[in-house]
Design a protein around this motif. Structure first.
Motif, PDB file in Angstrom:
ATOM      1  N   ASP A  77       0.833  -1.195   0.000  1.00 17.84           N
ATOM      2  CA  ASP A  77       0.000   0.000   0.000  1.00 17.84           C
ATOM      3  C   ASP A  77       0.877   1.258   0.000  1.00 17.84           C
ATOM      4  N   VAL A  78       1.983   1.183   0.747  1.00 15.62           N
ATOM      5  CA  VAL A  78       2.939   2.305   0.755  1.00 15.62           C
ATOM      6  C   VAL A  78       3.648   2.399  -0.586  1.00 15.62           C
ATOM      7  N   TYR A  79       4.052   1.248  -1.115  1.00 14.00           N
ATOM      8  CA  TYR A  79       4.831   1.219  -2.354  1.00 14.00           C
ATOM      9  C   TYR A  79       4.025   1.743  -3.539  1.00 14.00           C
ATOM     10  N   ARG A  80       2.747   1.395  -3.611  1.00 17.74           N
ATOM     11  CA  ARG A  80       1.943   1.794  -4.779  1.00 17.74           C
ATOM     12  C   ARG A  80       1.630   3.284  -4.757  1.00 17.74           C
ATOM     13  N   GLU A  81       1.717   3.903  -3.576  1.00 19.18           N
ATOM     14  CA  GLU A  81       1.568   5.365  -3.535  1.00 19.18           C
ATOM     15  C   GLU A  81       2.771   6.054  -4.161  1.00 19.18           C
ATOM     16  N   ILE A  82       3.938   5.407  -4.043  1.00 18.88           N
ATOM     17  CA  ILE A  82       5.160   5.988  -4.602  1.00 18.88           C
ATOM     18  C   ILE A  82       5.340   5.573  -6.059  1.00 18.88           C
ATOM     19  N   TYR A  83       5.147   4.266  -6.311  1.00 15.62           N
ATOM     20  CA  TYR A  83       5.316   3.708  -7.662  1.00 15.62           C
ATOM     21  C   TYR A  83       4.039   2.945  -8.037  1.00 15.62           C
ATOM     22  N   PRO A  84       3.083   3.620  -8.610  1.00 19.46           N
ATOM     23  CA  PRO A  84       1.768   2.992  -8.851  1.00 19.46           C
ATOM     24  C   PRO A  84       1.731   1.975  -9.986  1.00 19.46           C
ATOM     25  N   GLY A  85       2.818   1.769 -10.679  1.00 15.91           N
ATOM     26  CA  GLY A  85       2.779   0.912 -11.869  1.00 15.91           C
ATOM     27  C   GLY A  85       2.769  -0.579 -11.596  1.00 15.91           C
ATOM     28  N   GLU A  86       3.260  -1.031 -10.435  1.00 16.38           N
ATOM     29  CA  GLU A  86       3.423  -2.474 -10.199  1.00 16.38           C
ATOM     30  C   GLU A  86       2.206  -3.064  -9.490  1.00 16.38           C
ATOM     31  N   ASP A  87       1.867  -4.312  -9.869  1.00 20.43           N
ATOM     32  CA  ASP A  87       0.751  -4.980  -9.204  1.00 20.43           C
ATOM     33  C   ASP A  87       1.265  -5.764  -8.006  1.00 20.43           C
ATOM     34  N   PHE A  88       0.321  -6.254  -7.197  1.00 18.77           N
ATOM     35  CA  PHE A  88       0.688  -6.926  -5.951  1.00 18.77           C
ATOM     36  C   PHE A  88       1.421  -8.245  -6.200  1.00 18.77           C
ATOM     37  N   ALA A  89       1.021  -8.972  -7.249  1.00 15.63           N
ATOM     38  CA  ALA A  89       1.687 -10.244  -7.561  1.00 15.63           C
ATOM     39  C   ALA A  89       3.159 -10.014  -7.876  1.00 15.63           C
ATOM     40  N   GLY A  90       3.464  -8.980  -8.669  1.00 17.48           N
ATOM     41  CA  GLY A  90       4.852  -8.663  -8.974  1.00 17.48           C
ATOM     42  C   GLY A  90       5.609  -8.216  -7.736  1.00 17.48           C
ATOM     43  N   PHE A  91       4.934  -7.469  -6.862  1.00 22.23           N
ATOM     44  CA  PHE A  91       5.549  -6.992  -5.621  1.00 22.23           C
ATOM     45  C   PHE A  91       5.981  -8.166  -4.738  1.00 22.23           C
ATOM     46  N   LEU A  92       5.120  -9.179  -4.643  1.00 19.28           N
ATOM     47  CA  LEU A  92       5.413 -10.319  -3.770  1.00 19.28           C
ATOM     48  C   LEU A  92       6.567 -11.179  -4.282  1.00 19.28           C
ATOM     49  N   LYS A  93       6.927 -11.019  -5.534  1.00 20.68           N
ATOM     50  CA  LYS A  93       8.021 -11.823  -6.078  1.00 20.68           C
ATOM     51  C   LYS A  93       9.375 -11.391  -5.537  1.00 20.68           C
ATOM     52  N   TRP A  94       9.480 -10.115  -5.114  1.00 14.07           N
ATOM     53  CA  TRP A  94      10.777  -9.641  -4.636  1.00 14.07           C
ATOM     54  C   TRP A  94      10.757  -9.108  -3.202  1.00 14.07           C
ATOM     55  N   PHE A  95       9.585  -8.681  -2.709  1.00 16.10           N
ATOM     56  CA  PHE A  95       9.588  -8.018  -1.404  1.00 16.10           C
ATOM     57  C   PHE A  95       9.982  -8.935  -0.239  1.00 16.10           C
ATOM     58  N   PRO A  96       9.480 -10.189  -0.128  1.00 16.62           N
ATOM     59  CA  PRO A  96       9.896 -11.037   1.003  1.00 16.62           C
ATOM     60  C   PRO A  96      11.408 -11.226   1.096  1.00 16.62           C
ATOM     61  N   THR A  97      12.079 -11.377  -0.044  1.00 18.38           N
ATOM     62  CA  THR A  97      13.542 -11.521  -0.025  1.00 18.38           C
ATOM     63  C   THR A  97      14.201 -10.218   0.410  1.00 18.38           C
ATOM     64  N   LEU A  98      13.710  -9.093  -0.130  1.00 17.89           N
ATOM     65  CA  LEU A  98      14.251  -7.792   0.262  1.00 17.89           C
ATOM     66  C   LEU A  98      14.043  -7.555   1.755  1.00 17.89           C
ATOM     67  N   LEU A  99      12.872  -7.943   2.262  1.00 16.76           N
ATOM     68  CA  LEU A  99      12.568  -7.744   3.679  1.00 16.76           C
ATOM     69  C   LEU A  99      13.570  -8.484   4.560  1.00 16.76           C
ATOM     70  N   LYS A 100      13.901  -9.700   4.170  1.00 10.36           N
ATOM     71  CA  LYS A 100      14.891 -10.473   4.935  1.00 10.36           C
ATOM     72  C   LYS A 100      16.249  -9.764   4.917  1.00 10.36           C
ATOM     73  N   ASP A 101      16.643  -9.258   3.751  1.00  6.85           N
ATOM     74  CA  ASP A 101      17.905  -8.512   3.665  1.00  6.85           C
ATOM     75  C   ASP A 101      17.859  -7.263   4.535  1.00  6.85           C
ATOM     76  N   TRP A 102      16.738  -6.565   4.480  1.00  6.54           N
ATOM     77  CA  TRP A 102      16.599  -5.322   5.261  1.00  6.54           C
ATOM     78  C   TRP A 102      16.669  -5.607   6.753  1.00  6.54           C
ATOM     79  N   ASP A 103      16.013  -6.675   7.188  1.00  4.47           N
ATOM     80  CA  ASP A 103      16.089  -7.055   8.605  1.00  4.47           C
ATOM     81  C   ASP A 103      17.527  -7.380   9.006  1.00  4.47           C
ATOM     82  N   ASP A 104      18.254  -8.100   8.141  1.00  7.70           N
ATOM     83  CA  ASP A 104      19.657  -8.406   8.429  1.00  7.70           C
ATOM     84  C   ASP A 104      20.476  -7.120   8.577  1.00  7.70           C
ATOM     85  N   ILE A 105      20.216  -6.175   7.663  1.00  3.71           N
ATOM     86  CA  ILE A 105      20.951  -4.902   7.707  1.00  3.71           C
ATOM     87  C   ILE A 105      20.672  -4.189   9.026  1.00  3.71           C
ATOM     88  N   LEU A 106      19.423  -4.134   9.431  1.00  2.00           N
ATOM     89  CA  LEU A 106      19.047  -3.441  10.659  1.00  2.00           C
ATOM     90  C   LEU A 106      19.612  -4.143  11.897  1.00  2.00           C
TER      91      LEU A 106
END
Length: 908
Positions: A77-106
């Protein structure tokens, strides 16, 4: 549980009231064993507080953890306000992996912003893409754009989460960084950290602050073997912890044991196959001195082995399973996935359902009696008509009375479909189903409810494909937990569940490279060198953690059995774990025994099946004598048991859907096409115009045959079936053109009969003519060529052995009397019976006939005639000798002393 016993002893020596302590553990599994230890020691006070390290960090952060679907939806919901072009299915293909990386970074760095900027660093991008050019489709350019977006998106996501007091796992650690000192000063609790071997930065800071304020003590389960040897990766983190300034003369690092060097029985099993590993377990138990196996643990490094192991452990009286079984591996899960696939098909205009996709849903879902009848009728229909791809109208026609048919219809919306699924799962739970299926359905019901509730605050559009991705992401992380006897009997667990626990007997399965350790298969967007630069964990650190769990598990176990799969298949390389190799090379304390176990089975003493001709069988044979066909006799020659099953018991082969046209169906296709052409010409002297067909006419005739076979025309529109149809058209055209050439050549050709039936043709088995059988059958074609009557049988296969030679020796005469006892003579046998039937038929006046095979495989050669003693014009006298062989064959079938028995084929 010697390590836990030492901790409890130490704490009771310090204070008889354990309620003063808060015990912090790596996981919850050891709590039940600590309680048992206290019970055995007759402890009567209040219990201590128990925490996992994650629970403690969350409590200090005072944040509300958010994860899974709730986090994915909020982030999108936050992402589509910034970049409205991507659908939720495409978002889920990369966000869980990115989230794990982001948690590791933090968790492991001081600033996530620094890492994100580093990934977008201009000089690094220049090095990667100096030849990038202006093309925006290059992968490197997309990668650059990705990190550019993440530098903008993740800070906004963090801000939006913070506004709601929500936090990811990494954000919680980041929050606690600034709170550890104050917490250590103000807390009244006395913390006991047990069995840790590695900490994140925040965890380390928290523990050290508590130690400095004398509000914590730590107990480590380590061993001199890997602590004192700098080469041993198992002690990597613990050696660093030992150097903390908080551990000194007044506060020792506890404990470094010397358990590994004690006498041990270590066996390494090289096993052929995963299933064989499970089969070995009962044999290992026989050699273990543990009557109820309460001191034994089976550790599975591959969760997929659990069902097989449970089968092998069926004789174990008490069993406790502390690892979950993946929900995605269950049949119900597969059915739900396939249901979503079928739902996506509804969004296509002219699509059809592949029959196996439908059956995998219908057969794997629990069905009541009414539904089962509908499904059986559905299967019978598609099998009879060989429907490979089921049209939507046809689908509705066959299944509309199904109780859950609404799940196959296009729903009004996603929420409506989720409601239907929830209702369906709820209803299924009231049926008589096994426990595992019940738990599986309950998990799905809960998942559907969670998704529905989480979706309600959001308004963005979601299609069926997106819902499918969402559910797959959820299901892939879900497991079914088993209930058992946690304090007695055999313990079956994963490697992480063994933390803090000790067993006398350890059996480790799937100790293969790639399973122990997992290797460099990290799912991450951060390159290895970036992770190293910012002190994030890489596969090397993960290997060290796995190494510790492995060595800690065996250090206090006198009997260790390590099994690995030596077969290379799929992702399994068949290579044993490097930890086993390290043991074999570096362990100077123990003699390791290597055992090779082949995947062998008991030798099968294959005996030919014998079926006695009982009174009831002989009665059936008497009935059979009234209707004997050539195919019955050829069936007996091929296999007497098949003859018994089909002709005596009356069984039939089950029909199966042919995705590729079978030889039998191909033969029927040509046969029916020829029947359509020639049955209109019966009784007519053929002229050229009767046999002149265009290619389109032949194609139409073949299409008519397809419909006659109850097949669908679109079954033949592509692939190998299109080729088979084209070949069938060519064969039909070849046969018709062959006859056309005969007529054009001045030959006289008259069609007498097509699919001509004969029956009640008596054939006597004795000279007195008191015992006889009656022949019946169908002759594909009877014609008269230049005055000669021809009996023609169509065959898909090539012709063979249509010549019966005059015997020249006594041995040849004996062979002639059993000439039809051989499988390769079945075509000649059939033609002899047809000739006999024609000569004795009341409707055929000719007493001399020609009999032949017209092979579809050799269509251009025309009819290949049966030859008896070098003559193709068959008379009753010529048939006398071959019919003796047929008589002998029938008498053998009827002989009560000769059992139906599988025998080797007779060859000469």
């Amino acid at each position: 549980m010697q390590f836990l016993n030492k901790i409890i002893t130490e704490l009771l020596d310090q204070n008889a009231d354990l309620s003063q302590y808060s015990i912090v553990l790596p996981g919850k599994r050891p709590i039940v064993f600590i309680k048992r230890i206290l019970q055995e020691r007759q402890y009567s006070g209040l219990l201590p507080n128990f925490y996992t390290i994650e629970d403690l960090i969350v409590q200090i952060s005072e944040k509300q953890p958010v994860k899974g679907i709730a986090l994915w939806l909020f982030a999108f919901d936050v992402y589509r306000e910034i970049y409205p072009g991507e659908d939720f299915a495409g978002f889920l293909k990369w966000f869980p992996t990115l989230l794990k990386d982001w948690d590791d970074i933090l968790k492991f760095t001081d600033s996530d912003k620094a890492v994100l900027e580093y990934m977008f660093d201009e000089e690094r991008i220049k090095n990667w893409s100096e030849n990038l050019g202006d093309t925006t489709d290059l992968p490197r350019h997309k990668y650059l754009n990705f990190w550019q977006k993440m530098n903008h998106f993740l800070p906004i996501l963090k801000q939006k989460l913070a506004e709601k007091n929500w936090a990811t796992s990494g954000m919680i650690h980041e929050t606690v960084k600034g709170k550890t000192e104050k917490f250590a000063q103000t807390t009244a609790n006395k913390f006991v950290f047990c069995g840790f071997n590695a900490f994140t930065k925040v965890e380390e800071k928290l523990v050290r602050n508590l130690l400095q304020w004398d509000k914590a003590q730590c107990f480590f389960h380590t061993d001199e073997y890997y602590m004192n040897d700098l080469r041993q990766e198992a002690g990597k983190f613990l050696r660093d912890i030992k150097t903390w300034k908080e551990f000194n003369d007044s506060r020792e690092f506890r404990w470094i044991d010397d358990d590994f060097a004690q006498p041990k029985n270590i066996k390494v099993y090289e096993v052929s196959g995963n299933i064989t590993q499970a089969k070995v377990l009962p044999d290992i138990f026989k050699n273990i001195n543990d009557p109820n196996l309460s001191k034994t643990a089976v550790v599975l490094l591959d969760e997929n082995l659990l069902p097989t192991c449970l089968d092998a452990l069926s004789s174990v009286n008490y069993l406790n399973i502390t690892m979950g079984f993946p929900l995605k591996n269950l049949n119900f899960s597969n059915a739900v996935k396939q249901l979503f696939y079928l739902q996506k098909q509804l969004e296509k205009k002219d699509s059809s359902y592949y029959y196996n996709d439908v059956l995998s849903v219908l057969e794997e879902l629990p069905n009541n009696e009414v539904d089962q009848r509908i499904i059986l009728n559905f299967k019978a229909n598609i099998e009879e008509r060989n429907i490979v791809y089921i049209g939507k109208n046809q689908f509705r026609e066959l299944l509309n009375e199904l109780s859950f048919f609404n799940l196959f219809e296009k729903p009004a919306g996603i929420i409506s479909f989720l409601d239907q699924l929830i209702s369906f799962c709820y209803e299924l739970k009231f049926r008589e189903i096994d426990d595992i299926l019940y738990e599986s359905i309950s998990h799905f019901e809960k998942s559907f409810k969670i998704i529905k509730n989480q979706l309600s605050p959001y308004t963005f559009a979601m299609g069926m494909d997106t819902l499918e991705v969402l559910i797959n992401q959820l299901v892939n992380s879900e497991t079914i937990d088993f209930e058992g006897e946690p304090l007695q009997g055999l313990q079956v667990m994963g490697l992480l569940e063994t933390r803090l626990l000790c067993f006398e007997n350890v059996i480790l399965l799937s100790a293969n490279e790639g399973k122990l350790p997992l290797g460099n298969s990290q799912n991450t967007y951060l390159p290895f060198d970036v992770r190293r630069h910012f002190n994030l964990h890489t596969f090397l650190e993960n290997d060290s953690i796995y190494a510790y769990h492995f060595y800690r598990l065996i250090q206090c176990s006198p009997n260790v059995h390590l099994l690995f799969n030596a077969l290379s298949s799929g992702v399994n390389t068949g290579e044993k774990s490097r930890f086993i190799t390290q043991l074999e090379i570096e362990d100077n304390h123990h003699q390791i025994e290597n055992i090779i176990i082949e995947n062998t089975s008991e030798p099968i003493n294959k005996e030919a099946i014998e079926i006695e001709k009982t009174a009831s069988v002989l009665k059936k044979l008497e009935e059979w004598k009234s209707r004997v066909s050539a195919s019955h006799l050829t069936s007996y020659i091929y296999n007497p048991i098949d003859f018994y099953l089909t002709k005596i018991l009356g069984t039939r082969e089950t029909s199966e859907i042919e995705e590729e046209l079978s030889q039998r169906s191909y033969g029927n296709l040509v046969h029916y096409s020829l029947q359509i052409i020639y049955e209109k010409l019966v009784g007519k002297q053929l002229v050229a115009s009767d046999l002149e067909f265009s290619s389109s006419q032949i194609s139409d005739i073949v299409n008519t045959s397809i419909i006659k076979m109850n097949h669908q025309l679109d079954f033949y529109e592509k692939g190998m079936n299109f080729i088979h149809k084209s070949i069938a058209e060519r064969v039909v055209r070849t046969i018709v053109n062959y006859d056309l050439d005969l007529v054009k050549g001045g030959n006289s050709l008259e069609i007498i009969g097509i699919e001509e039936q004969f029956e009640n043709i008596p054939f006597y088995l004795n000279e007195d003519k008191t015992d006889h059988v009656s022949f019946y059958g169908f002759i594909d074609r009877i014609d008269r060529l230049n005055g000669e009557l021809r009996i023609i049988d169509y065959k898909t296969a090539k012709t063979k052995n249509l010549a019966i030679s005059q015997p020249k020796k006594v041995e040849d005469e004996e062979k002639l009397e059993k000439i039809f006892f051989k499988d390769d003579r079945k075509q000649a046998l059939q033609l002899c019976i047809y000739a006999y039937a024609a000569i004795h038929s009341p409707t055929i006046v000719d007493k001399r006939v020609q009999c032949g095979i017209w092979s579809f495989a050799e269509a251009n050669q025309g009819v290949q005639l049966l030859s008896i003693f070098d003559k193709t014009e068959i008379s009753e006298n010529l048939l006398e000798q071959p019919m003796k062989s047929i008589r002998n064959l029938i008498q053998e079938i009827l002989d009560p002393e000769k059992y139906f028995k599988e025998t080797e084929k007779v060859t000469w």
